[in-house]
Design an enzyme around this catalytic site. Structure first.
Site, mmCIF file in Angstrom:
data_model
loop_
_atom_site.group_PDB
_atom_site.id
_atom_site.type_symbol
_atom_site.label_atom_id
_atom_site.label_comp_id
_atom_site.label_asym_id
_atom_site.label_seq_id
_atom_site.Cartn_x
_atom_site.Cartn_y
_atom_site.Cartn_z
ATOM 1 C CE1 TYR A 98 2.871 5.570 -3.423
ATOM 2 C CE2 TYR A 98 1.700 3.865 -4.363
ATOM 3 C CZ TYR A 98 2.649 4.204 -3.643
ATOM 4 O OH TYR A 98 3.946 3.609 -3.559
ATOM 5 C CD GLU A 135 -2.154 8.570 7.039
ATOM 6 O OE1 GLU A 135 -1.369 9.199 7.893
ATOM 7 O OE2 GLU A 135 -1.991 7.601 6.297
ATOM 8 C CB CYS A 183 -2.580 0.868 -2.585
ATOM 9 S SG CYS A 183 -2.889 2.672 -2.844
ATOM 10 C CG ASN A 184 -9.234 1.277 -3.097
ATOM 11 O OD1 ASN A 184 -9.906 0.496 -3.760
ATOM 12 N ND2 ASN A 184 -8.681 1.003 -1.998
ATOM 13 C CG ASP A 189 -1.579 1.117 1.373
ATOM 14 O OD1 ASP A 189 -2.165 1.629 0.278
ATOM 15 O OD2 ASP A 189 -1.740 1.770 2.439
ATOM 16 C CB SER A 190 0.255 4.955 -0.812
ATOM 17 O OG SER A 190 -0.851 4.785 0.202
ATOM 18 C CB CYS A 200 -9.939 5.033 0.059
ATOM 19 S SG CYS A 200 -8.498 5.488 0.787
ATOM 20 C CB THR A 201 -6.285 0.804 2.098
ATOM 21 O OG1 THR A 201 -5.748 1.998 1.880
ATOM 22 C CG2 THR A 201 -6.366 -0.038 0.964
ATOM 23 C CG HIS A 202 -6.368 5.698 4.888
ATOM 24 N ND1 HIS A 202 -5.425 5.047 3.920
ATOM 25 C CD2 HIS A 202 -5.628 6.252 5.785
ATOM 26 C CE1 HIS A 202 -4.298 5.540 4.392
ATOM 27 N NE2 HIS A 202 -4.368 6.193 5.223
#
Ligand code: DGL
Length: 291
Positions: free
Chosen positions: A63, A174, A94-95, A31-32, A209-211
């Site tokens: 990204y 985050e 990571c999308n 992932d980023s 999105c992974t977040h």
């Protein structure tokens, strides 16, 4: 990327495949940064016997705001690094990397199998929707790249897809502001207009999105109980299981250990990443590498 020399990694991978029992090799995940740890969490649940090597390109994230060419270049370098670490497949968790770099990664690391998160997410959304109106929330790059829109329309040509770039959600997640008034106010700013138009509103919302899985409760509070919220992590994990089994590469009975690699900030990776993984990570467990 065009005209670049033959990938140095593919011969190394083939040699490793010939010399060792490849099924014992780790599953590579990248992932980023730390968002892909939500996918790693699902992979560990689905494949408890596998080993994993997770790479977060923390020195170069995000990204989501970068140009397609830059994202594709970074993504190829990250996948290459994983192959050098001897992984048996690469999961692009990571999308944005998937939307803008999946094809380039596949070409670069062939014959190593590469699995992305977008196709499984699109499939889950297409199965979940009743009305055919699907919303996708993702980074700017993923929305602009159009990969979700295309993947959903391939599976359900009658679907109406509304894609919204919600880059600020990455920072919320985050910062640990995943629930409460600040999170719901930011989420409402982006999504309330979409859901003010009921009954025309999308009945399915893809967390592209992974977040975003860590924001799921706050998102649910904003969009209401009737909307189906789809996250690609669990579906991707099932695809990885199926692909490993089909290729005869599954590992049974292992301990499920994880090797963590990052390109910057072991302490932050461990501290913030623990929340995304849902399990503690110690800074000493994170090896810093250059890509
Ligand atoms: N991992 C990215 C994604 O899933 C989000 C963070 C970033 O912009 O790098 O799209």
């Amino acid at each position: 990327l065009d005209g670049s020399p033959a990938p140095p990694s593919a011969p190394a991978w083939r040699a490793a495949a010939a010399a060792t029992e490849l099924s014992a090799a780790p599953v590579g995940v990248f992932d980023s940064g730390i968002g892909g740890l939500t996918v790693l969490r699902a992979l560990r649940d689905e494949l408890p016997g596998e080993r994993f090597t997770y790479l977060g390109d923390t020195a170069r994230l995000p990204y989501g705001t970068k140009s397609p060419a830059t994202v594709a270049r970074y993504a190829v370098q990250a996948a290459d690094a994983l192959v050098e670490y001897g992984v048996k497949c690469v999961v692009v968790a990571c999308n944005t990397a998937c939307a803008l770099g999946l094809q380039a990664i596949r070409e670069r690391v062939a014959p190593v199998p590469v699995i992305g998160v977008i196709e499984p997410g699109a499939r889950a959304a297409s199965n979940a929707t009743r009305s055919g109106h699907i919303a996708v929330i993702a980074t700017e790059g993923t929305v602009r790249g159009g990969a979700y829109q295309e993947a959903i329309r391939r599976l359900r040509p009658d679907a109406r897809v509304t894609a919204v770039a919600t880059q600020l959600f990455v920072a919320l997640a985050e910062e640990g502001l995943s629930e409460g008034p600040v999170a719901e106010s930011v989420i409402g700013h982006y999504l309330a207009p979409l859901y003010a138009t009921a009954p025309m509103a999308p009945d399915t919302l893809v967390l592209g999105c992974t977040h975003f899985p860590v924001l799921a409760t706050a998102i649910r509070n904003v969009v209401g109980p009737q909307v189906r919220i789809v996250d690609s992590a669990a579906t991707t994990a099932r695809v990885v299981r199926a692909e490993l089994a089909a290729a005869g590469l599954s590992r049974e009975g292992g301990q499920g250990e994880v090797q963590f690699l990052a390109t910057d900030g072991a302490e932050r990776f461990a501290r913030v990443g623990s929340r995304f993984l849902g399990a503690p990570i110690a800074p000493e467990e994170v090896d810093l590498i250059d890509l």
